[in-house]
Design a protein around this motif. Sequence first.
Motif: not given
Length: 165
Positions: A30-32, A38-41
């Motif tokens: 997700t670009d802020m 933010r990056q998540r698995r």
Amino acid sequence: MTTLVSWPARLPLPTFDGYALEPQDATSRTDMEAGPARQRRRFTGTPTRIPVRWRFRDVDFATFEAWFRLKLADGADWFAISLLGGIGIAAHEARFVGQGNAPYKAVPGRGGVWIVTSVLEIRERPMLDEGALDILLAEDVSGLLAAIDALHSTVHAGLPGANPW
């Protein structure tokens, strides 16, 4: 529970030509508005796609076609096959996803040879477990392998009567 169909033992495994491991992305980014993205698995188990190529003789290609149609329900079912990965050649569960609208492409060659290409989807690639990874990260791997070779030589060649074969 159904039994998994196996790759026919009389057929060759895929060649190295064009072989690659293509893991699917398991993360979401997700670009802020400000600051780093933010990056998540999202998933813990993601499939891997493997482009494959076989070189079949006429009789092998005839076997492959019949196996694909009759045993795999025209490629709809999963099957067991040994494939190359980071830990060497190991058993995998795979299915044909092909390229475009075809599950595989077969091109005749000279001398009764068929070149068959496709893309396989692998359910879960076998890899090192966390304990093995911790050992490899903490130890001198070349020294560890040398010690294993020395132990093997001592047990199987150096000790009298130790090898019952």
